[in-house]
Design a protein around this motif. Structure first.
Motif, PDB file in Angstrom:
ATOM      1  N   VAL A  77       0.853  -1.185   0.000  1.00 46.73           N
ATOM      2  CA  VAL A  77       0.000   0.000   0.000  1.00 46.73           C
ATOM      3  C   VAL A  77       0.890   1.237   0.000  1.00 46.73           C
ATOM      4  O   VAL A  77       1.764   1.373   0.859  1.00 46.73           O
ATOM      5  CB  VAL A  77      -0.929   0.024   1.226  1.00 46.73           C
ATOM      6  CG1 VAL A  77      -1.801   1.272   1.222  1.00 46.73           C
ATOM      7  CG2 VAL A  77      -1.794  -1.224   1.264  1.00 46.73           C
ATOM      8  N   LYS A  80      -0.060   7.892  -3.503  1.00 44.27           N
ATOM      9  CA  LYS A  80       0.340   8.471  -4.777  1.00 44.27           C
ATOM     10  C   LYS A  80       0.926   9.864  -4.562  1.00 44.27           C
ATOM     11  O   LYS A  80       0.522  10.594  -3.657  1.00 44.27           O
ATOM     12  CB  LYS A  80      -0.855   8.553  -5.718  1.00 44.27           C
ATOM     13  CG  LYS A  80      -1.360   7.204  -6.188  1.00 44.27           C
ATOM     14  CD  LYS A  80      -2.464   7.367  -7.213  1.00 44.27           C
ATOM     15  CE  LYS A  80      -2.927   6.005  -7.733  1.00 44.27           C
ATOM     16  NZ  LYS A  80      -4.001   6.139  -8.738  1.00 44.27           N
ATOM     17  N   LEU A 136      -4.137   7.082   1.000  1.00 45.00           N
ATOM     18  CA  LEU A 136      -4.514   5.678   0.879  1.00 45.00           C
ATOM     19  C   LEU A 136      -4.091   4.890   2.115  1.00 45.00           C
ATOM     20  O   LEU A 136      -4.817   4.012   2.589  1.00 45.00           O
ATOM     21  CB  LEU A 136      -3.872   5.076  -0.372  1.00 45.00           C
ATOM     22  CG  LEU A 136      -4.517   3.793  -0.915  1.00 45.00           C
ATOM     23  CD1 LEU A 136      -5.950   4.055  -1.358  1.00 45.00           C
ATOM     24  CD2 LEU A 136      -3.699   3.242  -2.073  1.00 45.00           C
ATOM     25  N   HIS A 260      -8.925  -3.775  -1.477  1.00 44.17           N
ATOM     26  CA  HIS A 260      -9.046  -2.741  -2.512  1.00 44.17           C
ATOM     27  C   HIS A 260      -7.870  -1.766  -2.457  1.00 44.17           C
ATOM     28  O   HIS A 260      -7.303  -1.405  -3.495  1.00 44.17           O
ATOM     29  CB  HIS A 260     -10.360  -1.989  -2.316  1.00 44.17           C
ATOM     30  CG  HIS A 260     -10.553  -0.842  -3.258  1.00 44.17           C
ATOM     31  ND1 HIS A 260     -10.655  -1.001  -4.619  1.00 44.17           N
ATOM     32  CD2 HIS A 260     -10.658   0.489  -3.025  1.00 44.17           C
ATOM     33  CE1 HIS A 260     -10.815   0.178  -5.191  1.00 44.17           C
ATOM     34  NE2 HIS A 260     -10.826   1.095  -4.243  1.00 44.17           N
ATOM     35  N   TYR A 261      -7.492  -1.360  -1.262  1.00 45.54           N
ATOM     36  CA  TYR A 261      -6.360  -0.442  -1.116  1.00 45.54           C
ATOM     37  C   TYR A 261      -5.049  -1.137  -1.486  1.00 45.54           C
ATOM     38  O   TYR A 261      -4.096  -0.475  -1.915  1.00 45.54           O
ATOM     39  CB  TYR A 261      -6.281   0.075   0.323  1.00 45.54           C
ATOM     40  CG  TYR A 261      -7.546   0.780   0.772  1.00 45.54           C
ATOM     41  CD1 TYR A 261      -8.298   1.544  -0.108  1.00 45.54           C
ATOM     42  CD2 TYR A 261      -8.008   0.660   2.090  1.00 45.54           C
ATOM     43  CE1 TYR A 261      -9.463   2.175   0.301  1.00 45.54           C
ATOM     44  CE2 TYR A 261      -9.171   1.286   2.507  1.00 45.54           C
ATOM     45  CZ  TYR A 261      -9.888   2.040   1.606  1.00 45.54           C
ATOM     46  OH  TYR A 261     -11.045   2.663   2.014  1.00 45.54           O
ATOM     47  N   LYS A 263      -4.927  -3.195  -3.901  1.00 47.49           N
ATOM     48  CA  LYS A 263      -5.066  -3.433  -5.347  1.00 47.49           C
ATOM     49  C   LYS A 263      -5.068  -4.922  -5.704  1.00 47.49           C
ATOM     50  O   LYS A 263      -4.590  -5.308  -6.774  1.00 47.49           O
ATOM     51  CB  LYS A 263      -3.987  -2.672  -6.127  1.00 47.49           C
ATOM     52  CG  LYS A 263      -4.123  -1.158  -6.005  1.00 47.49           C
ATOM     53  CD  LYS A 263      -3.084  -0.427  -6.800  1.00 47.49           C
ATOM     54  CE  LYS A 263      -3.346   1.071  -6.797  1.00 47.49           C
ATOM     55  NZ  LYS A 263      -3.507   1.663  -5.469  1.00 47.49           N
ATOM     56  N   TRP A 264      -5.591  -5.745  -4.811  1.00 48.08           N
ATOM     57  CA  TRP A 264      -5.816  -7.159  -5.106  1.00 48.08           C
ATOM     58  C   TRP A 264      -7.233  -7.263  -5.686  1.00 48.08           C
ATOM     59  O   TRP A 264      -8.179  -7.670  -5.011  1.00 48.08           O
ATOM     60  CB  TRP A 264      -5.685  -8.001  -3.840  1.00 48.08           C
ATOM     61  CG  TRP A 264      -4.274  -8.066  -3.317  1.00 48.08           C
ATOM     62  CD1 TRP A 264      -3.216  -7.269  -3.669  1.00 48.08           C
ATOM     63  CD2 TRP A 264      -3.774  -8.975  -2.338  1.00 48.08           C
ATOM     64  NE1 TRP A 264      -2.098  -7.614  -2.972  1.00 48.08           N
ATOM     65  CE2 TRP A 264      -2.404  -8.678  -2.146  1.00 48.08           C
ATOM     66  CE3 TRP A 264      -4.343 -10.020  -1.623  1.00 48.08           C
ATOM     67  CZ2 TRP A 264      -1.600  -9.370  -1.254  1.00 48.08           C
ATOM     68  CZ3 TRP A 264      -3.558 -10.710  -0.726  1.00 48.08           C
ATOM     69  CH2 TRP A 264      -2.196 -10.400  -0.552  1.00 48.08           C
ATOM     70  N   LYS A 265      -7.366  -6.920  -6.947  1.00 48.60           N
ATOM     71  CA  LYS A 265      -8.666  -6.694  -7.563  1.00 48.60           C
ATOM     72  C   LYS A 265      -9.596  -7.886  -7.464  1.00 48.60           C
ATOM     73  O   LYS A 265     -10.720  -7.776  -6.960  1.00 48.60           O
ATOM     74  CB  LYS A 265      -8.468  -6.289  -9.027  1.00 48.60           C
ATOM     75  CG  LYS A 265      -9.779  -6.013  -9.756  1.00 48.60           C
ATOM     76  CD  LYS A 265      -9.528  -5.637 -11.199  1.00 48.60           C
ATOM     77  CE  LYS A 265     -10.850  -5.431 -11.933  1.00 48.60           C
ATOM     78  NZ  LYS A 265     -10.642  -5.098 -13.355  1.00 48.60           N
ATOM     79  N   CYS A 268     -10.466  -8.967  -3.958  1.00 50.83           N
ATOM     80  CA  CYS A 268     -11.332  -7.936  -3.391  1.00 50.83           C
ATOM     81  C   CYS A 268     -12.770  -8.111  -3.866  1.00 50.83           C
ATOM     82  O   CYS A 268     -13.712  -8.056  -3.062  1.00 50.83           O
ATOM     83  CB  CYS A 268     -10.808  -6.553  -3.774  1.00 50.83           C
ATOM     84  SG  CYS A 268     -11.924  -5.204  -3.366  1.00 50.83           S
ATOM     85  N   LYS A 339     -15.745   0.470 -13.260  1.00 51.89           N
ATOM     86  CA  LYS A 339     -14.733   0.236 -12.225  1.00 51.89           C
ATOM     87  C   LYS A 339     -15.400   0.171 -10.867  1.00 51.89           C
ATOM     88  O   LYS A 339     -16.192   1.035 -10.508  1.00 51.89           O
ATOM     89  CB  LYS A 339     -13.690   1.357 -12.242  1.00 51.89           C
ATOM     90  CG  LYS A 339     -12.566   1.148 -11.244  1.00 51.89           C
ATOM     91  CD  LYS A 339     -11.563   2.286 -11.332  1.00 51.89           C
ATOM     92  CE  LYS A 339     -10.441   2.097 -10.306  1.00 51.89           C
ATOM     93  NZ  LYS A 339      -9.474   3.205 -10.359  1.00 51.89           N
ATOM     94  N   LYS A 341     -16.168   0.739  -7.243  1.00 56.19           N
ATOM     95  CA  LYS A 341     -15.851   1.827  -6.318  1.00 56.19           C
ATOM     96  C   LYS A 341     -16.694   1.664  -5.078  1.00 56.19           C
ATOM     97  O   LYS A 341     -17.891   1.366  -5.162  1.00 56.19           O
ATOM     98  CB  LYS A 341     -16.137   3.185  -6.971  1.00 56.19           C
ATOM     99  CG  LYS A 341     -15.716   4.370  -6.114  1.00 56.19           C
ATOM    100  CD  LYS A 341     -15.976   5.670  -6.847  1.00 56.19           C
ATOM    101  CE  LYS A 341     -15.567   6.874  -6.023  1.00 56.19           C
ATOM    102  NZ  LYS A 341     -15.844   8.152  -6.695  1.00 56.19           N
ATOM    103  N   ARG A 352      -7.487   9.885 -10.164  1.00 54.70           N
ATOM    104  CA  ARG A 352      -7.222   9.988 -11.596  1.00 54.70           C
ATOM    105  C   ARG A 352      -6.916  11.429 -11.982  1.00 54.70           C
ATOM    106  O   ARG A 352      -6.004  11.704 -12.760  1.00 54.70           O
ATOM    107  CB  ARG A 352      -8.433   9.469 -12.374  1.00 54.70           C
ATOM    108  CG  ARG A 352      -8.211   9.491 -13.891  1.00 54.70           C
ATOM    109  CD  ARG A 352      -9.430   8.971 -14.613  1.00 54.70           C
ATOM    110  NE  ARG A 352      -9.716   7.608 -14.244  1.00 54.70           N
ATOM    111  CZ  ARG A 352     -10.775   6.934 -14.680  1.00 54.70           C
ATOM    112  NH1 ARG A 352     -11.644   7.521 -15.485  1.00 54.70           N
ATOM    113  NH2 ARG A 352     -10.962   5.681 -14.299  1.00 54.70           N
TER     114      ARG A 352
END
Length: 362
Positions: A77, A80, A136, A260-261, A263-265, A268, A339, A341, A352
């Motif tokens: 984690v 950005k 994040l 989700h944070y 990024k294990w899509k 998740c 996507k 959310k 984004r």
């Protein structure tokens, strides 16, 4: 002058705690008089929720710093990079005092006053909002704390109730009510739950603000009221079952957020589907069955029971609202490929737009 004031206060206290309000017809506080080895709920016990909430806040801070933060870094984690905002006293003053998202006419006025192009003023406000967005890692730490508490609470509640006959046959919840002694472990469990929700209310201004912020406040107030009233009226058995039903899905949601944070899509999304099923079954099927069938139809009405029914109805309306958001999200992802959310995501600008601004500046 002080004597009448004391007498008035005593009179108000006596009226507030009158047994006809808190107990079913025919029952009095004498029926719950403690004796050797037999203990009943005492309202003053709940005063411990104040130091309990403060203690939980301290434990949470220590947990997030020493456990959640290193765990998040190890699991990948990362926050950005966000664009820096050039200092501008005029724009900052508007941002703090008048609003974070100025209208078109305000942007034009600010551009003239600061001698900047409208586009740059608009970009400045977007970058400034981005600075205030929760990181994040902060989201991950908060979700980790709630996951740990909800999972511990659910497993503890299950351990306390699985061998109780009234847990499996809810009609037994009302046998010999209100003369139902309070097991010490259940008393501490009640106090822990009340302290936790009080701590959530205390930290709401500092936690990640989500779209359902108002609904969260309503939920916390209703929950605190239900815990307080059910404890004082010795509705411990009913309250324990209701809390366990609520805890059954909360920790799954927090786990989905953590994934989700990270990024294990796919993991998740699988966990989120499990959460959706458990939430809808527990909140829209099991909870109404317990509340409206066993509590409303099998229980004598009195003032406090009517109050409990009102707050239980508030919770049920919130369950329907959140279930609608969950189902709506699942349909959008599965049918339209949007996507995923979080339906309760924070209200600030998306990452984004930040990434686009950074790309333009490079």
């Amino acid at each position: 002058l002080s004597v009448p004031v004391v007498l008035t206060r005593m009179g108000l206290s006596e009226r507030f705690w009158h047994h006809e309000y808190w107990l079913p017809p025919g029952a009095t506080w004498e029926d719950m008089k403690e004796s050797a080895g037999v203990r009943y709920p005492q309202p003053q016990d709940l005063l411990l929720c104040v130091p309990g909430a403060l203690l939980l806040i301290v434990v949470r801070c220590v947990f997030e710093r020493t456990v959640a933060l290193p765990l998040g870094r190890r699991l990948g984690v990362s926050d950005k990079l966000r664009p820096k905002v050039q200092p501008n006293a005029m724009l900052e003053g508007f941002y703090v005092l008048l609003g974070r998202s100025p209208k078109a006419e305000d942007l034009i006025s600010l551009a003239k006053q600061s001698d900047l192009p409208v586009r740059k003023v608009e970009t400045w406000f977007r970058h400034r909002r981005a600075q205030d967005r929760p990181r994040l890692m902060k989201k991950f730490c908060e979700a980790s704390w709630r996951f740990t508490f909800y999972l511990t609470s659910f497993l503890s509640g299950l351990a306390l109730l699985y061998d109780k006959s009234w847990f499996w046959d809810h009609t037994k919840c009302w046998l010999r009510f209100p003369q139902q002694p309070l097991p010490p472990a259940m008393g501490w469990f009640y106090l822990l739950e009340l302290s936790f929700y009080c701590s959530l209310v205390a930290t709401l201004p500092f936690d990640v603000k989500r779209k359902d912020f108002k609904e969260q406040i309503i939920h916390h107030i209703a929950t605190i009221t239900l815990i307080f009233v059910s404890y004082c009226a010795n509705l411990i058995r009913f309250g324990m079952i209701v809390m366990l039903v609520h805890d059954a899905s909360d920790y799954i949601l927090e786990l989905a957020k953590m994934l989700h944070y990270m990024k294990w899509k796919w993991v998740c999304e699988a966990v989120f589907i499990v959460f959706a099923v458990v939430f809808i079954v527990s909140r829209l099927v099991v909870f109404p069955l317990i509340t409206y069938y066993y509590f409303v139809t099998k229980f004598q009405f009195f003032l406090i029971s009517c109050l409990l029914n009102a707050f239980l109805m508030i919770l049920q309306l919130l369950h329907i609202f959140w279930s609608y958001l969950i189902i709506q999200m699942i349909f959008r992802v599965t049918l339209y490929g949007e996507k995923r959310k979080d339906a309760r995501s924070d209200t600030e600008d998306s990452d984004r737009s930040e990434a686009e601004d950074l790309a333009k500046n490079k």
